[in-house]
Design a protein around this motif. Sequence first.
Motif, PDB file in Angstrom:
ATOM      1  N   GLY A   6       0.776  -1.266  -0.086  1.00  0.00           N
ATOM      2  CA  GLY A   6      -0.087   0.053   0.041  1.00  0.00           C
ATOM      3  C   GLY A   6       0.842   1.161   0.045  1.00  0.00           C
ATOM      4  N   PRO A   7       0.170   2.361   0.335  1.00  0.00           N
ATOM      5  CA  PRO A   7       0.946   3.639   0.049  1.00  0.00           C
ATOM      6  C   PRO A   7       1.884   3.910   1.095  1.00  0.00           C
ATOM      7  CG  PRO A   7      -1.446   4.025   0.637  1.00  0.00           C
ATOM      8  CD  PRO A   7      -1.130   2.466   0.441  1.00  0.00           C
ATOM      9  N   VAL A   8       2.921   4.412   1.103  1.00  0.00           N
ATOM     10  CA  VAL A   8       3.722   4.805   2.134  1.00  0.00           C
ATOM     11  C   VAL A   8       4.224   6.173   2.175  1.00  0.00           C
ATOM     12  CG1 VAL A   8       6.259   4.098   3.073  1.00  0.00           C
ATOM     13  CG2 VAL A   8       4.926   2.395   1.997  1.00  0.00           C
ATOM     14  N   LEU A   9       3.936   6.796   3.379  1.00  0.00           N
ATOM     15  CA  LEU A   9       4.392   8.191   3.468  1.00  0.00           C
ATOM     16  C   LEU A   9       5.777   8.174   4.061  1.00  0.00           C
ATOM     17  CD1 LEU A   9       1.028   9.510   4.872  1.00  0.00           C
ATOM     18  CD2 LEU A   9       1.936   9.529   2.349  1.00  0.00           C
ATOM     19  N   ARG A  10       6.590   9.033   3.458  1.00  0.00           N
ATOM     20  CA  ARG A  10       7.975   9.056   3.834  1.00  0.00           C
ATOM     21  C   ARG A  10       8.406  10.687   4.174  1.00  0.00           C
ATOM     22  NH1 ARG A  10       8.514   4.902   0.019  1.00  0.00           N
ATOM     23  NH2 ARG A  10       9.106   3.025   0.828  1.00  0.00           N
ATOM     24  N   PRO A  11       9.597  10.793   4.669  1.00  0.00           N
ATOM     25  CA  PRO A  11      10.117  12.302   4.918  1.00  0.00           C
ATOM     26  C   PRO A  11      10.338  12.585   3.590  1.00  0.00           C
ATOM     27  CG  PRO A  11      11.156  10.725   6.506  1.00  0.00           C
ATOM     28  CD  PRO A  11      10.239   9.964   5.552  1.00  0.00           C
ATOM     29  N   ALA A  16      -2.293  16.012   1.199  1.00  0.00           N
ATOM     30  CA  ALA A  16      -3.558  15.714   2.137  1.00  0.00           C
ATOM     31  C   ALA A  16      -3.321  14.723   3.014  1.00  0.00           C
ATOM     32  CB  ALA A  16      -4.844  15.670   1.169  1.00  0.00           C
ATOM     33  N   ALA A  17      -2.620  13.481   2.265  1.00  0.00           N
ATOM     34  CA  ALA A  17      -2.517  12.217   3.007  1.00  0.00           C
ATOM     35  C   ALA A  17      -1.473  12.317   4.249  1.00  0.00           C
ATOM     36  CB  ALA A  17      -1.821  11.308   2.275  1.00  0.00           C
ATOM     37  N   ALA A  61       8.581   5.330   8.563  1.00  0.00           N
ATOM     38  CA  ALA A  61       7.928   5.686   7.430  1.00  0.00           C
ATOM     39  C   ALA A  61       6.549   5.008   7.832  1.00  0.00           C
ATOM     40  CB  ALA A  61       8.411   4.954   6.091  1.00  0.00           C
ATOM     41  N   ALA A  62       5.383   6.005   7.258  1.00  0.00           N
ATOM     42  CA  ALA A  62       3.851   5.635   7.613  1.00  0.00           C
ATOM     43  C   ALA A  62       3.677   4.788   6.400  1.00  0.00           C
ATOM     44  CB  ALA A  62       3.133   6.669   7.922  1.00  0.00           C
ATOM     45  N   ASP A  63       3.768   3.403   6.637  1.00  0.00           N
ATOM     46  CA  ASP A  63       3.306   2.297   5.898  1.00  0.00           C
ATOM     47  C   ASP A  63       1.859   2.329   6.057  1.00  0.00           C
ATOM     48  OD1 ASP A  63       3.232   0.719   7.792  1.00  0.00           O
ATOM     49  OD2 ASP A  63       4.982  -0.453   6.952  1.00  0.00           O
ATOM     50  N   ILE A  64       1.049   1.053   5.173  1.00  0.00           N
ATOM     51  CA  ILE A  64      -0.440   0.606   5.545  1.00  0.00           C
ATOM     52  C   ILE A  64      -0.490   0.086   6.816  1.00  0.00           C
ATOM     53  CG2 ILE A  64      -0.349  -1.369   4.282  1.00  0.00           C
ATOM     54  CD1 ILE A  64      -3.117   1.253   3.954  1.00  0.00           C
ATOM     55  N   LEU A  67      -0.456   2.960   9.229  1.00  0.00           N
ATOM     56  CA  LEU A  67      -1.842   3.745   9.278  1.00  0.00           C
ATOM     57  C   LEU A  67      -3.014   2.980  10.086  1.00  0.00           C
ATOM     58  CD1 LEU A  67      -0.974   5.192   5.662  1.00  0.00           C
ATOM     59  CD2 LEU A  67      -0.892   6.501   7.904  1.00  0.00           C
ATOM     60  N   THR A  68      -2.877   1.634   9.561  1.00  0.00           N
ATOM     61  CA  THR A  68      -4.169   0.908   9.881  1.00  0.00           C
ATOM     62  C   THR A  68      -4.122   0.937  11.449  1.00  0.00           C
ATOM     63  OG1 THR A  68      -4.199  -0.203   7.854  1.00  0.00           O
ATOM     64  CG2 THR A  68      -5.206  -1.247   9.798  1.00  0.00           C
TER      65      THR A  68
END
Length: 83
Positions: A6-11, A16-17, A61-64, A67-68
């Motif tokens: 799934g999507p990963v948010l990183r530095p 919006a995410a 890193a905020a992976d799925i 986040l879940t």
Amino acid sequence: EPILAGPVLRPGDSGAAVSELQQQLAEYGYGISVSGAYCDVTRDVVTAFQRHFRPQQVDGAADISTLTTLRRLIAARDRSDEA
């Protein structure tokens, strides 16, 4: 290997995410402002969250999975507040 795909948010990410992630971290009780930019503070808070709730993979890193877990904790707390 990511735990879940799934999507990963990183530095360095922004948008919006990232704002949603920061809002949820703040709602859970972490001292973080909602800027929409995945800055060092966001990484450090995510790292602390992972260290506590998912010590097998602490990478900031905020992976799925991260986040879940965060969403489940907020939902569970909200249910217990209503009880």
